[in-house]
Design a protein around this motif. Structure first.
Motif, PDB file in Angstrom:
ATOM      1  N   ALA A   1      -0.967  -5.197   2.676  1.00 44.76           N
ATOM      2  CA  ALA A   1      -2.256  -5.774   3.066  1.00 44.76           C
ATOM      3  C   ALA A   1      -2.379  -7.168   2.485  1.00 44.76           C
ATOM      4  N   LEU A   2      -3.113  -8.011   3.192  1.00 47.26           N
ATOM      5  CA  LEU A   2      -3.350  -9.378   2.726  1.00 47.26           C
ATOM      6  C   LEU A   2      -4.760  -9.777   3.099  1.00 47.26           C
ATOM      7  N   GLU A   3      -5.504 -10.255   2.095  1.00 44.50           N
ATOM      8  CA  GLU A   3      -6.847 -10.759   2.355  1.00 44.50           C
ATOM      9  C   GLU A   3      -6.744 -12.075   3.116  1.00 44.50           C
ATOM     10  N   PRO A   4      -7.521 -12.242   4.196  1.00 44.92           N
ATOM     11  CA  PRO A   4      -7.465 -13.512   4.928  1.00 44.92           C
ATOM     12  C   PRO A   4      -8.042 -14.643   4.115  1.00 44.92           C
ATOM     13  N   GLU A   5      -7.467 -15.818   4.290  1.00 45.73           N
ATOM     14  CA  GLU A   5      -7.998 -16.981   3.594  1.00 45.73           C
ATOM     15  C   GLU A   5      -9.294 -17.430   4.245  1.00 45.73           C
ATOM     16  N   GLU A   6     -10.213 -17.883   3.412  1.00 44.04           N
ATOM     17  CA  GLU A   6     -11.463 -18.412   3.937  1.00 44.04           C
ATOM     18  C   GLU A   6     -11.198 -19.747   4.617  1.00 44.04           C
TER      19      GLU A   6
ATOM     20  N   LEU B   1       0.806  -1.208   0.000  1.00 43.88           N
ATOM     21  CA  LEU B   1       0.000   0.000   0.000  1.00 43.88           C
ATOM     22  C   LEU B   1       0.844   1.265   0.000  1.00 43.88           C
ATOM     23  N   SER B   2       1.992   1.240   0.658  1.00 44.83           N
ATOM     24  CA  SER B   2       2.825   2.441   0.689  1.00 44.83           C
ATOM     25  C   SER B   2       4.259   2.085   1.088  1.00 44.83           C
ATOM     26  N   THR B   3       5.175   2.918   0.658  1.00 36.06           N
ATOM     27  CA  THR B   3       6.570   2.822   1.081  1.00 36.06           C
ATOM     28  C   THR B   3       7.054   4.231   1.394  1.00 36.06           C
ATOM     29  N   ARG B   4       7.967   4.358   2.368  1.00 37.80           N
ATOM     30  CA  ARG B   4       8.528   5.681   2.670  1.00 37.80           C
ATOM     31  C   ARG B   4       9.887   5.522   3.333  1.00 37.80           C
ATOM     32  N   ARG B   5      10.672   6.560   3.184  1.00 35.64           N
ATOM     33  CA  ARG B   5      11.973   6.609   3.830  1.00 35.64           C
ATOM     34  C   ARG B   5      11.802   7.075   5.274  1.00 35.64           C
ATOM     35  N   THR B   6      12.580   6.503   6.161  1.00 36.79           N
ATOM     36  CA  THR B   6      12.577   6.911   7.566  1.00 36.79           C
ATOM     37  C   THR B   6      14.013   7.203   7.997  1.00 36.79           C
ATOM     38  N   ALA B   7      14.143   7.718   9.206  1.00 38.50           N
ATOM     39  CA  ALA B   7      15.481   8.016   9.714  1.00 38.50           C
ATOM     40  C   ALA B   7      16.308   6.750   9.873  1.00 38.50           C
TER      41      ALA B   7
ATOM     42  N   ALA C   1      -8.024  -2.997  -1.950  1.00 39.62           N
ATOM     43  CA  ALA C   1      -6.967  -2.812  -0.949  1.00 39.62           C
ATOM     44  C   ALA C   1      -6.152  -1.559  -1.227  1.00 39.62           C
ATOM     45  N   LEU C   2      -6.089  -1.157  -2.500  1.00 37.22           N
ATOM     46  CA  LEU C   2      -5.369   0.066  -2.856  1.00 37.22           C
ATOM     47  C   LEU C   2      -6.231   1.312  -2.709  1.00 37.22           C
TER      48      LEU C   2
ATOM     49  N   LEU D   1       1.081   3.184  -8.312  1.00 38.34           N
ATOM     50  CA  LEU D   1      -0.306   3.623  -8.401  1.00 38.34           C
ATOM     51  C   LEU D   1      -0.759   4.281  -7.098  1.00 38.34           C
ATOM     52  N   HIS D   2      -0.387   3.675  -5.976  1.00 38.65           N
ATOM     53  CA  HIS D   2      -0.765   4.238  -4.685  1.00 38.65           C
ATOM     54  C   HIS D   2      -0.132   5.609  -4.476  1.00 38.65           C
ATOM     55  N   ALA D   3       1.103   5.776  -4.906  1.00 34.86           N
ATOM     56  CA  ALA D   3       1.775   7.065  -4.767  1.00 34.86           C
ATOM     57  C   ALA D   3       1.101   8.147  -5.609  1.00 34.86           C
ATOM     58  N   LEU D   4       0.714   7.801  -6.835  1.00 32.18           N
ATOM     59  CA  LEU D   4       0.038   8.760  -7.705  1.00 32.18           C
ATOM     60  C   LEU D   4      -1.294   9.192  -7.103  1.00 32.18           C
ATOM     61  N   ALA D   5      -2.068   8.217  -6.623  1.00 30.97           N
ATOM     62  CA  ALA D   5      -3.376   8.531  -6.043  1.00 30.97           C
ATOM     63  C   ALA D   5      -3.230   9.368  -4.772  1.00 30.97           C
ATOM     64  N   SER D   6      -2.256   9.028  -3.934  1.00 31.99           N
ATOM     65  CA  SER D   6      -2.066   9.737  -2.670  1.00 31.99           C
ATOM     66  C   SER D   6      -1.623  11.180  -2.899  1.00 31.99           C
ATOM     67  N   ALA D   7      -0.844  11.401  -3.956  1.00 34.57           N
ATOM     68  CA  ALA D   7      -0.313  12.742  -4.205  1.00 34.57           C
ATOM     69  C   ALA D   7      -1.412  13.757  -4.468  1.00 34.57           C
ATOM     70  N   VAL D   8      -2.528  13.317  -5.058  1.00 32.16           N
ATOM     71  CA  VAL D   8      -3.614  14.248  -5.393  1.00 32.16           C
ATOM     72  C   VAL D   8      -4.905  13.898  -4.663  1.00 32.16           C
ATOM     73  N   GLN D   9      -4.816  12.968  -3.687  1.00 32.98           N
ATOM     74  CA  GLN D   9      -5.996  12.548  -2.920  1.00 32.98           C
ATOM     75  C   GLN D   9      -7.129  12.101  -3.856  1.00 32.98           C
ATOM     76  N   ALA D  10      -6.779  11.279  -4.836  1.00 30.30           N
ATOM     77  CA  ALA D  10      -7.748  10.872  -5.851  1.00 30.30           C
ATOM     78  C   ALA D  10      -8.702   9.812  -5.325  1.00 30.30           C
ATOM     79  N   GLU D  11      -9.876   9.788  -5.903  1.00 28.36           N
ATOM     80  CA  GLU D  11     -10.875   8.750  -5.651  1.00 28.36           C
ATOM     81  C   GLU D  11     -10.684   7.687  -6.727  1.00 28.36           C
ATOM     82  N   LEU D  12     -10.251   6.482  -6.327  1.00 22.86           N
ATOM     83  CA  LEU D  12      -9.989   5.418  -7.290  1.00 22.86           C
ATOM     84  C   LEU D  12     -11.289   4.751  -7.735  1.00 22.86           C
TER      85      LEU D  12
END
Length: 308
Positions: free
Chosen positions: A43-48, A29-35, A235-236, A202-213
């Motif tokens: 995310a992972l859908e649980p198995e039935e 869902l996301s990646t980022r740099r930290t100190a 999940a995205l 895709l997640h980065a593009l959507a997050s940058a403009v707060q888009a509705e997927l």
């Protein structure tokens, strides 16, 4: 849905931790740099759970009756839809609603390659132009041969300028130029949501403009494949579904499976290759009419309208 964040000093180490714990089916869902290095959220859908009844207690499954048998929807959904009348059963089992307004949050059309995102974007743009509210139109698809040219041809006829923005920064800059209250539509490249790199982009593009997927998915797919795609795009962040090729596909089990699996709201459907009037709002009654009519070859539109 199971969510977990992994931290490590390097991306390769974080990815190894993710794959070891969640496996290859996890959606990043996301990646980022930290100190301390990098951070990945997945995310992972649980198995039935698999339930094994006592020996001798298994009742034979009831065969799906009527037009639903032709469409081959998931068994549990078929059972829920077996309660007549069909339109009321659809209204109870699935969600329906209009597309979100694209003024506050841009609409970003997402989906696998060849789903019909570019044509759907052109149809929505044409509708807004005819309504006197020309939108800002952008595309992030700069890799597929002819993708930009195709959308540019559509927007040119409509008197709109197409913004090509392949990065989050470029997309933010393009949409920042729109007038207050102006709607925005974003076409995207075909995405494999099970590929971590594509999902992150895709997640980065959507997050940058707060888009509705909005997930665009062609009718006629395998039902299990459609359900998997719907879960992954949900999940995205996708919450709405636009099925395309309703005029060409006869079996609509994939549409039903995707809407249930997301779960995703059925909004509008692509019913024609024409840019003008090529989308129609979906309702339980309209979808029920198409499910009933699909097995009949050559049924005229007038007869389908009469079934609503």
């Amino acid at each position: 849905m199971r969510l977990k964040t992994f931290r490590a000093t390097r991306m390769a180490e974080a990815m190894a931790l993710l794959r070891e714990e969640l496996g290859a089916e996890a959606v990043i869902l996301s990646t980022r740099r930290t100190a301390q290095g990098v951070e990945i959220t997945a995310a992972l859908e649980p198995e039935e759970p698999v339930l094994i009844p006592p020996a001798g207690s298994v009742a034979p499954a009831m065969p799906v009756q009527g037009p639903l048998a032709f469409h081959n929807p998931p068994a549990a959904l078929a059972a829920a839809l077996g309660q007549a009348p069909l339109d009321q059963a659809l209204g109870r089992a699935l969600g329906f609603g209009p597309l979100p307004d694209a003024r506050d949050r841009p609409l970003m059309l997402v989906g696998p390659p060849g789903a019909g995102k570019t044509l759907t974007c052109a149809k929505l743009a044409a509708r807004l132009v005819l309504a006197g509210s020309p939108p800002v139109v952008a595309t992030t698809d700069g890799q597929r041969a002819g993708a930009t040219a195709q959308l540019a041809a559509f927007t040119g006829v409509l008197g709109l300028t197409l913004a090509v923005a392949q990065s989050a920064a470029a997309l933010s800059k393009a949409l920042a130029r729109r007038a207050p209250g102006q709607q925005a539509l974003i076409d995207t490249a075909g995405c494999d949501p099970f590929d971590p790199n594509q999902a992150v982009l895709l997640h980065a593009l959507a997050s940058a403009v707060q888009a509705e997927l909005v997930l665009v998915l062609p009718a006629g797919l395998d039902t299990a494949e459609a359900a998997d795609l719907a879960r992954a795009f949900a999940a995205l962040g996708a919450r709405h579904l636009v099925p395309t090729r309703l005029d060409a596909a006869r079996r609509l089990g994939a549409v039903l499976a995707a809407a249930e699996a997301g779960p995703l709201l059925l909004t509008e459907g692509g019913t024609s290759p024409e840019v003008v009037d090529g989308l129609e709002p979906l309702s339980p009654a309209r979808l029920a009419a198409r499910l009933v009519a699909a097995p009949r070859r050559g049924i005229p539109i007038e007869a389908e309208e009469a079934l609503r």
